[in-house]
Design a protein around this motif. Structure first.
Motif, mmCIF file in Angstrom:
data_model
loop_
_atom_site.group_PDB
_atom_site.id
_atom_site.type_symbol
_atom_site.label_atom_id
_atom_site.label_comp_id
_atom_site.label_asym_id
_atom_site.label_seq_id
_atom_site.Cartn_x
_atom_site.Cartn_y
_atom_site.Cartn_z
ATOM 1 N N ALA A 189 3.850 64.140 -60.542
ATOM 2 C CA ALA A 189 4.661 64.999 -59.669
ATOM 3 C C ALA A 189 5.767 64.752 -59.138
ATOM 4 O O ALA A 189 6.790 65.375 -59.115
ATOM 5 C CB ALA A 189 3.586 65.550 -58.551
ATOM 6 N N PHE A 230 9.380 66.434 -59.840
ATOM 7 C CA PHE A 230 10.246 66.998 -58.922
ATOM 8 C C PHE A 230 11.720 66.231 -59.034
ATOM 9 O O PHE A 230 12.773 66.860 -58.850
ATOM 10 C CB PHE A 230 9.944 66.438 -57.455
ATOM 11 N N PHE A 248 14.023 69.622 -53.858
ATOM 12 C CA PHE A 248 12.697 68.961 -53.448
ATOM 13 C C PHE A 248 13.183 67.920 -52.355
ATOM 14 O O PHE A 248 12.517 67.577 -51.312
ATOM 15 C CB PHE A 248 11.903 68.281 -54.449
ATOM 16 N N GLY A 264 14.928 70.077 -48.250
ATOM 17 C CA GLY A 264 14.092 69.090 -48.809
ATOM 18 C C GLY A 264 13.676 68.028 -47.964
ATOM 19 O O GLY A 264 14.183 67.651 -46.987
ATOM 20 N N SER A 265 12.864 66.853 -48.711
ATOM 21 C CA SER A 265 12.948 65.603 -47.683
ATOM 22 C C SER A 265 12.894 64.376 -48.613
ATOM 23 O O SER A 265 12.274 64.155 -49.584
ATOM 24 C CB SER A 265 11.500 65.520 -47.266
ATOM 25 N N LEU A 269 11.725 61.374 -47.651
ATOM 26 C CA LEU A 269 10.610 60.785 -47.552
ATOM 27 C C LEU A 269 9.622 61.308 -48.598
ATOM 28 O O LEU A 269 8.638 60.596 -48.730
ATOM 29 C CB LEU A 269 10.092 60.762 -46.213
ATOM 30 N N LEU A 270 9.654 62.520 -48.588
ATOM 31 C CA LEU A 270 8.747 63.150 -49.789
ATOM 32 C C LEU A 270 8.308 62.180 -50.918
ATOM 33 O O LEU A 270 7.314 61.963 -51.452
ATOM 34 C CB LEU A 270 9.021 64.597 -50.157
ATOM 35 N N HIS A 287 6.346 59.275 -49.804
ATOM 36 C CA HIS A 287 4.997 59.595 -49.928
ATOM 37 C C HIS A 287 4.070 59.558 -51.437
ATOM 38 O O HIS A 287 3.185 59.051 -51.607
ATOM 39 C CB HIS A 287 4.654 60.740 -48.995
ATOM 40 N N LEU A 288 4.705 60.659 -52.160
ATOM 41 C CA LEU A 288 4.255 60.949 -53.438
ATOM 42 C C LEU A 288 4.282 59.425 -54.243
ATOM 43 O O LEU A 288 3.283 59.179 -54.797
ATOM 44 C CB LEU A 288 4.980 61.844 -54.142
ATOM 45 N N LEU A 337 -3.384 66.989 -59.662
ATOM 46 C CA LEU A 337 -1.707 67.326 -59.793
ATOM 47 C C LEU A 337 -1.505 68.221 -58.835
ATOM 48 O O LEU A 337 -0.516 68.141 -58.127
ATOM 49 C CB LEU A 337 -1.587 67.487 -61.098
ATOM 50 N N THR A 346 -1.388 67.362 -55.309
ATOM 51 C CA THR A 346 -0.095 66.686 -54.723
ATOM 52 C C THR A 346 1.131 67.805 -54.769
ATOM 53 O O THR A 346 1.830 67.620 -53.635
ATOM 54 C CB THR A 346 0.422 65.762 -55.882
ATOM 55 N N PHE A 347 0.993 68.957 -55.499
ATOM 56 C CA PHE A 347 1.987 69.934 -55.461
ATOM 57 C C PHE A 347 1.715 70.493 -54.093
ATOM 58 O O PHE A 347 2.552 71.065 -53.344
ATOM 59 C CB PHE A 347 1.727 71.011 -56.579
ATOM 60 N N TYR A 400 3.811 69.650 -46.721
ATOM 61 C CA TYR A 400 4.856 68.652 -46.143
ATOM 62 C C TYR A 400 6.168 69.161 -46.025
ATOM 63 O O TYR A 400 6.921 69.117 -44.607
ATOM 64 C CB TYR A 400 5.018 67.370 -47.034
ATOM 65 N N LEU A 401 6.607 69.860 -46.920
ATOM 66 C CA LEU A 401 8.101 70.522 -46.682
ATOM 67 C C LEU A 401 8.218 71.768 -45.604
ATOM 68 O O LEU A 401 9.062 71.616 -44.901
ATOM 69 C CB LEU A 401 8.466 71.223 -48.206
ATOM 70 N N ALA A 404 14.588 74.330 -50.633
ATOM 71 C CA ALA A 404 13.332 73.315 -51.105
ATOM 72 C C ALA A 404 12.216 74.540 -51.303
ATOM 73 O O ALA A 404 11.456 74.237 -52.081
ATOM 74 C CB ALA A 404 13.066 72.390 -49.994
#
Lengths: 134, 630, 194
Positions: B221, B225, B236, B243-244, B246-247, B250-251, C31, C34-35, C41-42, C126
């Motif tokens: 993922a 992104f 993203f 967006g972030s 930090l994302l 994390h992922l 998957l 996580t999306f 999160y966003l 986003a």
């Protein structure tokens, strides 16, 4: 207890604690992420209430799970395993009794670990001041 | 003799095609394991060359062996190669593929063609990533590839696209392997092998496979992104548009932390089979070691943000990960205690494999101690991005993953080749590697605490770091010498070693019950299993010999394999397995084309290539097994 | 098979094929997990969600459509049951029924997706990036499911074998997973209106 029921109790002893801790960890982290983020600050999230409620529920469920594991452990200790001595360090014994005993032993230890991390997660999160940067 | 008759029938049934075609079309887990082994060694050499270049550049302050841009590519490729193209494929692809079916008494994996596909996809992904190096556009933002450095704005060109696509491509290979291992372990164990009679090696690989299955999607993922952000203009990770950055982290670490447990848990499995063989004692606290292997991966899914303690997250969030990190140590400790007790209460013979395991325990404990230190957030924030971290994870990775791999190479060499290796050069290779790695990685703790930052292509003079770095570089050369001695020893032993016979070590598990090297069909008779140490159960092995002579449980009516129930190993049915097939390599080829077209932004072409994949899949599933008996 | 072996049989739980599909479902579900995690999160980091200028998603029509898709679990489940009893024609009929609804759903959704792109694009911000990606990923899984059902019907032209029986069962399982997933994804995307 019948074999079938023993099997169900064994799976409760094995599965519940990991699932419960996962839920607590994900939801607890998520609540913190929401509460301390730009958008979430305005939603009136009762952070401490959430964490303590989750902690209480999780703790209770894991205690029940541990009780299940101990029950199966004790019930399969005394059984005559048939084609192999039970306590020989072989863990060979007749199936499914030896399998039940094996899982119960493993679960007894695992559940204690999960209880520990659940308490550290829950109490730790309410201990610090809210939304202070680390 | 009746036994020979049945063995001959099975041999004819399971014989591969001759020549190169037999290798290209193979679905035999042993051949696939060997393909993985050699390919991985080549990539290990590449990763090692990158390491030596890095160490040579850092030998003294202000060196000019390589410039900063090349240095960035070197440490990025070194990390990517060692993790994705050495340790994972060597442990899961080589050791796992070769040994798992043997340890559970099976004749192949649950999905043999999928297994072959895993290998060809792995090869394709390796070629894909290394093509970037030859084109002068290797990934250069670190193996963890943080944004915004890896974004199109700061890293234009194709380097990071190679990274994103290559990682996804490689991830497909590992996902397929993980799925295959899980189903094989759950369904193809010899009837009678209930969970409590399964070797600890299998528990380790089961844990690693679950880890791969659930961790890789997060990385996929993340890289999807990033690829979209870089090439399609999404946001993203773009803070300006909601967006972030930090994302990404994390992922990445939701994958990345389980990944490091996936790296070491198979090696735990290797260690946990070498120890019984060379102490001639069952492992102490068997159920605890088994569950510890599963727990370390499971709890390891909850610690990811301890890689992000210096990013400014709130303390109430950080505490979750510090807590989980504290608890994840305990299963590993249980295992170390169990192994040490097995050593102490057993009859230890320190042959080369056990030496490597002793070295593994030493280095794993050292690395684990520094790991525990990181859970203290204030301390972590001081040493983040310094060589202290580099020291920690190299002690763990080299110590807990590579040492058992080397030990395992020696341990199973007789089984795979039918020859014994030469013991004295083996011991020498161990000591050189052990001294070399400690000289290489220990001083990193010191310079790290003194503030030397990671990923810098040089450092100034006058800070007192020169001597330690010099020692580290010398250590890297010594380690290389040791590894060369190891490989040369194995090569020479292959040609000149004395014959090994089926069971030189009186090992505990089923692979030692069959000839060395194993016949194509593995087991002539499906073995009877009463414990996790099947080779030590003399009565069962006697009964197998009697059955073989009588043609019972021989299953020679085609490529037959028993299927059993997941938990208790009750017999379920007899499955007919596929044999040599062209479809796996064809599918891998079609997938490679898709990834190349994506890299080149040829979207329409990609759509056609995807249609091609569907056609290949149709061909693959055109073959159906012979009808099973009712 | 010899009597010895036959005497050992106790029943083995779900087939190898089923477990293989379970692995695929687990991986794909993760998957999507996580999306979805990324979505929230966003969202937590964005005061206005969707950001001003980006339209909110419609609620009623997507919910109804997702519900309609979910009903295809019934014919898929019945088809899996009928092949176990050798009911070939019943299975074909049920699969065609499911296929018609699934194709109709996907057709409408693709049309709607393209229509939405006229008003906002993934490159806006986003929110739209994650919106179109999450929704698109779900549509891809529906499309793959349709290909699987078509393949099943083609295979069943040749009659029923154990292999094809298992194929119907695992494709039905895939569809149950996709239906649940679609409901969850639509729920997540519509939560922006809360």
């Amino acid at each position: 207890m019948s074999l079938r029921r023993l099997g169900i109790v064994q799976w409760i002893g094995v599965i519940v604690a990991p699932l419960v801790w996962t839920a607590q960890h994900v939801v607890g982290y998520g609540v913190g992420q929401a509460r301390c983020s730009v958008a979430g600050m305005r939603w009136g999230i009762g952070f401490d209430t959430w964490q303590l409620a989750i902690l209480a529920a999780a703790g209770l469920l894991v205690v029940i799970s541990e009780a299940a594991a101990v029950t199966v452990f004790l019930a399969t200790r005394e059984t005559n395993y048939g084609d192999g001595p039970p306590g020989d360090g072989r863990w060979g014994g007749a199936v499914p009794y030896s399998r039940l005993h094996f899982f119960a032993t493993a679960a007894m230890v695992a559940n204690v670990l999960f209880l520990a991390v659940i308490f550290l997660d829950g109490l730790g999160s309410v201990f610090d001041s809210l939304c202070v940067q680390s | 003799m009746a036994t020979a008759v049945y063995e001959e029938r099975l041999e004819r049934m399971w014989q591969p095609r001759p020549g190169v075609l037999g290798w290209v079309m193979t679905t035999d887990h042993k051949r696939i394991g060997l393909l993985y082994f050699w390919t991985t060694l080549v990539l290990f050499a590449a990763g090692g060359a990158e390491a030596l270049a890095i160490r040579t550049q850092l030998i003294q302050p202000n060196e000019h062996v390589v410039g900063p841009a090349t240095y960035d590519e070197l440490f990025t490729l070194h990390g990517v190669t060692m993790i994705f193209f050495f340790i994972i494929p060597m442990t899961t692809g080589a050791f796992g593929n070769y040994l798992l079916p043997l340890m559970i008494g099976a004749r192949d994996m649950a999905f043999p063609r999928l297994n072959a596909l895993s290998y060809w996809v792995f090869l394709g992904s390796g070629l894909f990533i290394y093509t970037s190096l030859f084109l002068g556009m290797a990934p250069n933002a670190g193996w963890f590839d943080y944004v915004p450095l890896a974004s199109a704005k700061f890293d234009p060109g194709h380097a990071i696209d190679f990274y994103c696509l290559g990682i996804i491509f490689n991830g497909i290979s590992s996902t397929l392997t993980a799925a295959n291992f899980i189903v094989t372990i759950l369904k193809l164990r010899a009837p009678g092998m209930s969970f409590n009679r399964m070797p600890l090696f299998c528990f380790a690989f089961l844990a690693a496979s679950w880890g791969l299955l659930f961790a890789l999607p997060s990385l996929s993922a993340d890289t999807v992104f990033l690829f979209l952000d870089r090439n399609v203009g999404t946001h993203f990770f773009d803070v300006a548009r909601g967006g972030s950055t930090l994302l990404w982290q994390h992922l990445f670490w939701i994958f990345g932390h389980p990944e490091v447990y996936i790296l070491i848990v198979p090696a735990f499995g290797i260690a946990t089979e070498i120890i019984p063989a060379f102490t001639q004692r069952r492992v102490v606290a068997f159920p605890l070691v088994a569950v510890a292997e599963l727990l370390v991966v499971f709890i390891g899914f909850g610690v990811w943000a301890h890689h992000m303690f210096a990013t400014g997250m709130p303390t109430v969030t950080v505490i979750f990960f510090a807590a989980a990190t504290a608890v994840v140590v305990i299963p590993s400790t249980i295992q170390v205690f169990a192994w040490c007790m097995t050593f102490i209460t057993g009859n230890a013979r320190f042959k080369t494999p056990l030496l490597f395991i002793a070295g593994f325990i030493f280095m794993f404990v050292a690395g684990g101690l520094t790991g525990i230190m990181f859970l203290a957030v204030p301390f972590d924030q001081q040493v983040t991005d310094t060589y202290f971290v580099v020291a920690h994870f190299h002690y763990i990775i080299f110590g807990a993953a590579v040492f058992p791999i080397f030990g395992g190479m020696y341990f199973w060499f007789p089984k795979v080749t039918g020859k014994l290796y030469f013991e004295l050069p083996g011991q020498i290779s161990f000591w050189i590697i052990f001294l070399g790695t400690n000289l290489l990685f220990f001083p990193m703790h010191i310079v790290g605490l003194e503030g030397m930052p990671r990923r810098n292509y040089t450092y100034p003079a006058g800070l007192g770091w020169g001597t330690d770095n010099l020692a580290e570089t010398i250590g890297s050369y010594i380690t290389t010498v040791g590894i060369v001695v190891l490989l040369v020893n194995l090569l020479v032993s292959y040609f000149r070693g004395p014959p090994a016979g089926p069971d030189p070590w009186h090992g505990a598990t089923l692979e030692w019950t069959i000839p060395s090297p194993p016949p194509d069909y593995n087991f002539a008779v499906i073995p009877k299993v009463s414990s996790a140490y099947a080779n030590w159960d003399e009565e069962d092995r006697e009964e197998d010999r009697r059955k073989l002579a009588g043609g019972i449980m021989v299953l020679d009516d085609g490529h037959e394999q028993p299927v059993s129930s997941p938990v208790d190993g009750w017999w379920a049915e007899v499955a007919k397995m596929p044999h040599d097939s062209p479809w796996p390599i064809l599918l891998a080829l079609a997938m490679s084309i898709v990834f190349i077209l994506l890299l080149l932004h040829l979207w329409m072409g990609t759509a056609f290539a995807l249609a091609g994949i569907v056609l290949v899949l149709l061909g693959w599933h055109g073959e159906e097994p012979e009808e099973a008996e009712a | 098979m010899s009597d010895y072996v036959a005497g050992l049989r106790r029943g083995g739980g779900p087939s190898v094929a089923f477990w293989g599909m379970a692995m695929l479902v687990a991986s794909e579900a993760t998957l999507f997990g996580t999306f979805i995690g990324s979505y929230y999160y966003l969202r937590f980091g964005t005061p206005h969600w969707p950001p001003s200028g980006t339209p909110e998603p419609r609620v009623v029509v997507p919910l109804i459509l997702a519900g309609v898709l979910a009903t295809t679990s019934l014919p898929m489940w019945l088809a899996a049951r009928s092949v176990r009893r050798g009911g070939l024609w019943a299975a074909r009929f049920l699969l065609v029924w499911a296929l018609v609804v699934q194709v109709g759903y996907l057709g409408y959704e693709v049309h709607d997706y393209l229509h939405q792109l006229h008003r906002s694009v993934p490159q806006d911000n986003a929110y739209s990036s994650i919106y179109y990606t999450l929704l698109g990923a779900d549509h891809v899984h529906v499309a793959v499911g349709i290909v699987l059902v078509v393949w099943l019907l083609w295979k069943l032209l040749g009659g029923l074998t154990t292999y094809r029986l298992r194929a119907v069962q695992v494709v039905a399982f895939y569809w149950h997973a996709v239906n649940v997933l679609t409901l969850i994804v639509i729920g997540v995307l519509l939560s922006a209106t809360l």
